[in-house]
Design a protein around this motif. Structure first.
Motif, short mmCIF file in Angstrom:
data_model
loop_
_atom_site.label_atom_id
_atom_site.label_comp_id
_atom_site.label_asym_id
_atom_site.label_seq_id
_atom_site.Cartn_x
_atom_site.Cartn_y
_atom_site.Cartn_z
N ALA A 79 153.72 26.39 39.18
CA ALA A 79 152.02 24.99 39.41
C ALA A 79 151.99 24.25 38.64
O ALA A 79 152.07 23.13 38.89
CB ALA A 79 151.15 25.43 40.51
N GLU A 80 151.67 25.18 37.65
CA GLU A 80 150.77 24.32 36.11
C GLU A 80 152.00 23.26 35.62
O GLU A 80 151.79 22.36 34.57
CB GLU A 80 150.09 25.21 35.16
N ALA A 81 153.02 24.17 35.21
CA ALA A 81 154.11 23.42 34.65
C ALA A 81 154.49 21.66 35.51
O ALA A 81 154.45 21.63 34.88
CB ALA A 81 155.71 24.00 34.87
N ARG A 82 154.48 22.36 37.30
CA ARG A 82 155.49 20.96 37.52
C ARG A 82 154.12 20.17 37.69
O ARG A 82 154.49 18.86 38.04
CB ARG A 82 155.56 21.79 38.99
N LYS A 83 152.59 20.67 37.72
CA LYS A 83 151.63 19.50 37.18
C LYS A 83 152.11 18.62 35.93
O LYS A 83 151.44 17.57 36.09
CB LYS A 83 150.51 20.09 37.49
N ALA A 84 152.09 19.27 34.98
CA ALA A 84 152.76 18.56 33.66
C ALA A 84 153.75 17.80 34.03
O ALA A 84 153.61 17.12 33.39
CB ALA A 84 152.10 19.86 32.57
N MET A 85 154.54 18.61 34.06
CA MET A 85 155.76 17.21 34.58
C MET A 85 155.53 16.23 34.98
O MET A 85 156.59 15.26 35.53
CB MET A 85 157.08 17.91 35.03
N ALA A 86 154.64 16.31 36.20
CA ALA A 86 154.07 15.13 37.06
C ALA A 86 152.96 14.25 36.78
O ALA A 86 153.26 12.79 36.59
CB ALA A 86 154.23 15.32 38.50
N LYS A 87 152.26 14.67 35.62
CA LYS A 87 150.83 13.48 35.55
C LYS A 87 150.69 13.84 34.97
O LYS A 87 150.22 13.40 33.67
CB LYS A 87 149.46 14.84 36.29
N ASN A 88 151.38 14.46 33.38
CA ASN A 88 150.10 14.72 31.63
C ASN A 88 151.52 13.81 31.05
O ASN A 88 152.71 13.84 30.86
CB ASN A 88 150.65 16.39 31.40
N SER A 89 151.48 12.58 30.96
CA SER A 89 152.52 11.43 30.46
C SER A 89 152.66 12.52 28.94
O SER A 89 153.74 11.68 28.24
CB SER A 89 151.50 10.51 29.92
N ASP A 90 151.92 12.28 27.86
CA ASP A 90 152.22 12.74 26.90
C ASP A 90 152.88 14.28 26.58
O ASP A 90 154.28 14.23 26.29
CB ASP A 90 150.65 13.44 25.65
N TYR A 91 152.69 15.29 27.74
CA TYR A 91 153.79 16.11 27.89
C TYR A 91 155.37 15.69 28.78
O TYR A 91 157.22 15.96 28.45
CB TYR A 91 153.41 17.25 29.13
N ILE A 92 155.23 14.82 28.98
CA ILE A 92 156.39 13.48 29.77
C ILE A 92 157.40 12.97 28.82
O ILE A 92 158.96 13.36 28.73
CB ILE A 92 156.32 12.85 30.82
N ALA A 93 157.01 12.66 28.05
CA ALA A 93 157.15 11.44 26.87
C ALA A 93 157.38 12.38 25.45
O ALA A 93 158.37 12.62 24.84
CB ALA A 93 156.05 11.25 25.83
N ALA A 94 157.19 13.43 26.03
CA ALA A 94 157.55 14.79 24.43
C ALA A 94 158.70 15.86 24.90
O ALA A 94 159.61 16.93 24.23
CB ALA A 94 156.35 16.11 25.07
N ILE A 95 158.57 15.67 26.47
CA ILE A 95 160.31 16.91 26.83
C ILE A 95 161.39 15.53 26.99
O ILE A 95 162.71 15.75 27.95
CB ILE A 95 160.61 17.45 27.98
N SER A 96 161.10 14.58 26.73
CA SER A 96 161.87 13.47 27.19
C SER A 96 162.63 12.34 26.38
O SER A 96 163.47 12.14 26.43
CB SER A 96 161.56 12.40 28.15
N SER A 97 162.13 11.76 24.98
CA SER A 97 162.14 11.30 24.21
C SER A 97 162.19 11.02 23.10
O SER A 97 161.17 11.70 22.64
CB SER A 97 162.24 9.25 24.33
N SER A 98 162.67 11.03 21.86
CA SER A 98 162.09 10.62 20.52
C SER A 98 161.39 12.22 20.38
O SER A 98 160.78 12.61 20.01
CB SER A 98 160.96 10.33 20.40
N THR A 99 162.35 13.85 20.70
CA THR A 99 161.83 15.11 21.22
C THR A 99 162.09 15.48 19.63
O THR A 99 161.74 16.57 19.76
CB THR A 99 163.23 15.25 22.18
N ALA A 100 162.32 14.84 18.80
CA ALA A 100 162.19 15.57 17.96
C ALA A 100 161.12 14.88 16.96
O ALA A 100 161.12 15.86 16.05
CB ALA A 100 163.51 15.30 16.49
N ASP A 101 160.44 14.10 17.17
CA ASP A 101 158.85 14.30 16.77
C ASP A 101 157.85 15.04 16.30
O ASP A 101 157.91 15.67 17.48
CB ASP A 101 158.97 12.95 17.13
#
Length: 389
Positions: A345-367
């Motif tokens: 539940a918490e992982a799915r919430k982060a993937m839906a609402k946590n913009s920093d987390y969404i960015a961290a798994i989507s683009s510039s992932t080596a940063d």
């Protein structure tokens, strides 16, 4: 691979290779951090000699194990019958082939850097694994295998001379890698993992092969990465091993890029003085544990974006695999199972609402900042869920 148009970070884009989906999510790069950070070459470090070999000599080296044709590297061996036959025809017509590149190690072994498809084709033909077809000039040789050729033609092929540029063992690995990138000429350009595979030694290749062949890895990834055409299966495993073996995540910053970290990890694995057999065994056990736990917790959605409110089964996300795999490897299954529903539940919430987390798994992932975010979010979710039991 054909570049995909840029998309918002919450949009999943699957990698496509020659028109076919690969089952892996594209990692978009918005800046330069994720690219390899190069330092200027010192010309005195570059040692390349030019030698001439007969094809008979090269074929004997392959058969004797003195010349490696990059085992398990399948994409460079998918020439069509016509391409293979026309190459053999060129040799029989005494048309010189473009130069080859070999890398020599300190033990005198050679590895093909450029020319793998051509040498694999000649080796297969001499072994009798295909017959000539769709020739342009030598119609009389149609349908003939090597042993069917007249003796003068067999000698002509064996005696053909090839020019080989040999990257000598004194050349540093980093320089070898960059030389490879510059001279790779065959078809679709190789990606970083494919180059790394061709330049590495058997110890790291065997470990990665063992990991990607493991039942727990195939189960966690639903088999979509099996014998992956772009070696994304091996890259994903190497990313797990690289981050798992870092004593502290902060140390990642010193590598300047993800590719540098993966290169360094490969070199460490290849050197038993740096990583013992016992350490490799413990890394493998941790890998199996992380994969098995991910399957237990996330089921068919392991290592895929699965935001709250959506049950779409997205492609495999390598940033999720590396981070969740490493975090879950620290736990026993019996500890995680009671906390499963809360973790999901918490992982799915982060993937839906946590913009920093969404960015961290989507683009510039080596940063480095995004690396820390995705590991910290996964670790906090699991720690809080287990502590709340």
């Amino acid at each position: 691979m054909h570049a995909a148009p840029q998309a918002p970070e919450d949009t999943v884009v699957e990698e496509v290779f020659y028109g076919e989906p690969t089952g892996v999510e594209i990692e978009r790069e918005e800046d330069e951090f994720g690219q390899r950070v190069s330092t200027p070459w010192d010309p005195d470090q570059i040692r390349i000699s030019t030698r001439t070999f007969s094809l008979r000599n090269v074929l004997d080296m392959i058969d004797d194990g003195d010349l490696e044709l990059a085992p398990d590297f399948q994409r460079n061996r998918v020439w069509k019958g016509r391409q293979k036959s026309r190459l053999i025809e060129s040799l029989l017509l005494q048309i010189p082939l473009p130069a080859f590149y070999f890398a020599e190690d300190r033990g005198g072994m050679f590895r093909v850097v450029d020319g793998l498809q051509r040498l694999s084709t000649v080796h297969e033909y001499v072994q009798g694994r295909f017959a000539l077809d769709d020739l342009e000039y030598l119609d009389a040789e149609l349908g003939k295998g090597f042993r069917d050729l007249d003796a003068p033609l067999r000698r002509r092929l064996h005696n053909a001379q090839i020019v080989v540029h040999v990257i000598e063992p004194s050349t540093p690995n980093r320089v070898k890698y960059d030389i490879f990138k510059r001279i790779n000429t065959g078809g679709e350009p190789l990606n970083a993992m494919e180059i790394r595979h061709c330049m590495s030694s058997a110890r790291s290749r065997d470990l990665l092969k063992r990991c990607v062949s493991a039942d727990v890895f195939q189960a966690a990834t639903a088999g979509v990465l099996r014998d992956h055409v772009r070696m994304n299966d091996r890259e994903a495993v190497l990313r797990f091993l690289a981050f798992y073996s870092l004593p502290d995540l902060q140390e990642y910053d010193a590598y300047s890029s993800l590719e540098n970290l993966l290169d360094a990890t490969t070199e460490r694995i290849d050197d038993p003085r740096q990583v013992s057999d016992e350490q490799l065994a413990s890394w493998y056990a941790a890998f199996e544990r992380g994969m098995a736990n991910a399957r237990i917790i996330f089921g068919d959605y392991a290592f895929r974006r699965w935001p709250a409110g959506s049950n779409r089964r997205s492609p495999i996300n390598r940033a999720l695999l590396e981070s969740w795999g490493v975090v879950l490897a620290a736990y026993r299954p019996e500890t995680l199972v009671p906390a499963r529903e809360r973790i999901v539940a918490e992982a799915r919430k982060a993937m839906a609402k946590n913009s920093d987390y969404i960015a961290a798994i989507s683009s510039s992932t080596a940063d480095p900042k995004r690396v820390r975010i995705r590991f910290e979010v996964a670790r906090r979710i699991v720690e809080d869920a287990v502590a709340g039991l």
